[in-house]
Scaffold this motif. Sequence first.
Motif, PDB file in Angstrom:
ATOM      1  N   LEU A   1       0.829  -1.212   0.000  1.00  0.00           N
ATOM      2  CA  LEU A   1       0.000   0.000   0.000  1.00  0.00           C
ATOM      3  C   LEU A   1       0.857   1.253   0.000  1.00  0.00           C
ATOM      4  O   LEU A   1       0.510   2.262  -0.620  1.00  0.00           O
ATOM      5  CB  LEU A   1      -0.906   0.015   1.236  1.00  0.00           C
TER       6      LEU A   1
ATOM      7  N   PRO B   1       2.395   2.555  -3.901  1.00  0.00           N
ATOM      8  CA  PRO B   1       1.707   3.554  -4.722  1.00  0.00           C
ATOM      9  C   PRO B   1       1.463   4.857  -3.968  1.00  0.00           C
ATOM     10  O   PRO B   1       1.429   5.927  -4.567  1.00  0.00           O
ATOM     11  CB  PRO B   1       0.376   2.891  -5.076  1.00  0.00           C
ATOM     12  N   LEU B   2       1.349   4.762  -2.648  1.00  0.00           N
ATOM     13  CA  LEU B   2       1.097   5.970  -1.867  1.00  0.00           C
ATOM     14  C   LEU B   2       2.251   6.951  -2.000  1.00  0.00           C
ATOM     15  O   LEU B   2       2.054   8.144  -2.239  1.00  0.00           O
ATOM     16  CB  LEU B   2       0.872   5.610  -0.400  1.00  0.00           C
TER      17      LEU B   2
ATOM     18  N   SER C   1       2.204   8.623  -5.141  1.00  0.00           N
ATOM     19  CA  SER C   1       1.077   9.549  -5.303  1.00  0.00           C
ATOM     20  C   SER C   1       1.315  10.862  -4.565  1.00  0.00           C
ATOM     21  O   SER C   1       0.829  11.898  -4.994  1.00  0.00           O
ATOM     22  CB  SER C   1      -0.218   8.905  -4.817  1.00  0.00           C
ATOM     23  N   VAL C   2       2.042  10.824  -3.444  1.00  0.00           N
ATOM     24  CA  VAL C   2       2.115  12.035  -2.623  1.00  0.00           C
ATOM     25  C   VAL C   2       2.829  13.158  -3.364  1.00  0.00           C
ATOM     26  O   VAL C   2       2.302  14.265  -3.480  1.00  0.00           O
ATOM     27  CB  VAL C   2       2.795  11.748  -1.271  1.00  0.00           C
TER      28      VAL C   2
END
Lengths: 461, 181
Positions: free
Chosen positions: A236, A239-240, A243-244
Amino acid sequence: MSAGQPPIDSPEIRRLSPVLGPGHTFTSVTDKISSIVLTRPTSLGWVAGFAISFSLVMILTVALAWLIIKGVGIWGINIPVGWGFAIVNFVWWIGIGHAGTLISAILFLLNQKWRTSINRFAEAMTLFAVACAGIFPLIHTGRPWMAYYMFPYPSTMYLWPQFRSPLIWDVFAVSTYGTVSLLFWFVGLIPDLATLRDRALTKPKQIIYGMLAMGWRGSARHWHRYQSAYLLLAGLATPLVLSVHTVVSFDFAIAIVPGWHTTIFPPYFVAGAIYSGFAMVLTIAIPLRKAYGLEDFITMRHLENMAMVMLATGLIVAYGYFFEYFMSIYSANKFDLYLTQMRFHGPYSHFYYALILCNILTPQLLWSHKARTNIPLLFVMSLVVNLGMWLERFVIVVISLTRDFMPSAWGRYSATFWDYATFAGTIGLFVMLLFLFVRVMPAISIAEMRELVAETSEEHQ
Amino acid sequence: MEHRSHVYGVVAEFKTEHELVHAVEKTRDAGYRRIEAYTPFPVEGLSEALALKRNNVPLITLIGGLTGGLGGFFFQYWVCVIAYPLNIAGRPLNSWPAFIPVTFELTVLGAALSAVFGMLALNGLPRPHHPLFNVHRFVKHATSDRFFLCIEARDPKFHLSDSARFLHGLNASHVNEVEDD
């Protein structure tokens, strides 16, 4: 052994230093790492470092208090440059955090063993960097006590946040990132907290570590679920983390300001974030291994690998700079062309040249094995890259805002004493938290080091 | 069957993870079912030796992620279309591409929170005290350098002295009785 691997005594293999010094057992890694927290006396160097960083935190509190009393007018921001240091520092700090998540999540999924001894303090670095980053947009709102307006809550005014705005995306991205990083770090810590609980010599330590360890006892059924949860968190967080900084880059890319409105921003921001983050991990790792004699755990191999990641991400960043430049010419957009000219010849061109020197030219030294294994040089290089990445954000924010579409809207920006004081204060906060962290938590994951001991002893058999 | 209520079980200590895995296999072969191993790091092959089933953490994580994602998206839909519609340059109220970043973040947040708290809940943690903590050698070594195997008293085959003798026979370096509180 896979078919493509060279034989054990080939020069390629021998050249690689190990990820763990020779002769370590479960007991020795446990003793060595836990002793830093439990038995080692506080050294004079630690007290001095803590004192210096703590005084910077005092400067931060003064700067924040003055800001709240007087308002954002104490900073250099005005029309047209409304973003200034606050946003430059926000993007810089949040970028630094990225390396911690990258090391703990992506390298875990890729099964990279060299991650083991550096992931714990890199994750701590992430948390502290996110904490420093979070301060800036909060105080930049001008009325930080109203910041809760950005969260969707049922207000008596029936008002809701504007979910189409990148600034609201930022709120969700950064707070999710902070929460997930904290969870990941804490889950990794649970077995080590149990070790500290069982080895602590005084009652208060036993109680505090005991409460934090929540009764962990290493049961196989617990490990079974623990490993699932850890793997899922890594999956998890991957990708987080991408994305940030993508969302942070949207703050710029969604706007139409020249120099900001480009599609290359998300990947190039993410690469830049990892670049500066690895530089910061090196900045921390080099003094840490020296001060606590951890050369067996954070070996030359780690430093060299991190230098190589820095070189690779630095090249991606250089590619980003080149394409920003190329696209402004290729697009034949008057405003973009003018902005590029301003970067090379405008009033802030010295920042741009310094940025090229720090971020593109200096890191080319890392092609050489000699430079990658020269520890003082590596340390200096990591500082240079940190500076370079800060300059990058300055160039992006300030040059674009001082030269947008109409000459009537042009202006200048210079930071004030309070801008510098706030920035220096957050650096102090970051360093102080790191100093506290190495004294109260194991800076290297003990449980994972035991696993590494088990794996390396199997390889020798 | 000798079953004393103040006994939690017997615990054996092993020096290496290989000895432990081997001992677990032998203990299961001997018909013991209520057994548990304790290790200072996750040992490969131990879950298989204990015949542990697949756990529910991934399912809980999936449910948490879906809840976060769907909840996040439809919450934004409700805000932008029903509760607080704003006409911005004639764009559709349900401008769903703009809702994706927050939807994604809330998916990850929901999944991560449920992974961690689901894992803790299934493991029965926090549980500050456990009968095994009454064994001095367990406290001293279980979280640092030794590997433990406990046959619990609720096992139908459990017999204090027989089970202890059995564990001794598996090359355990120490065997201790575990008092229940």
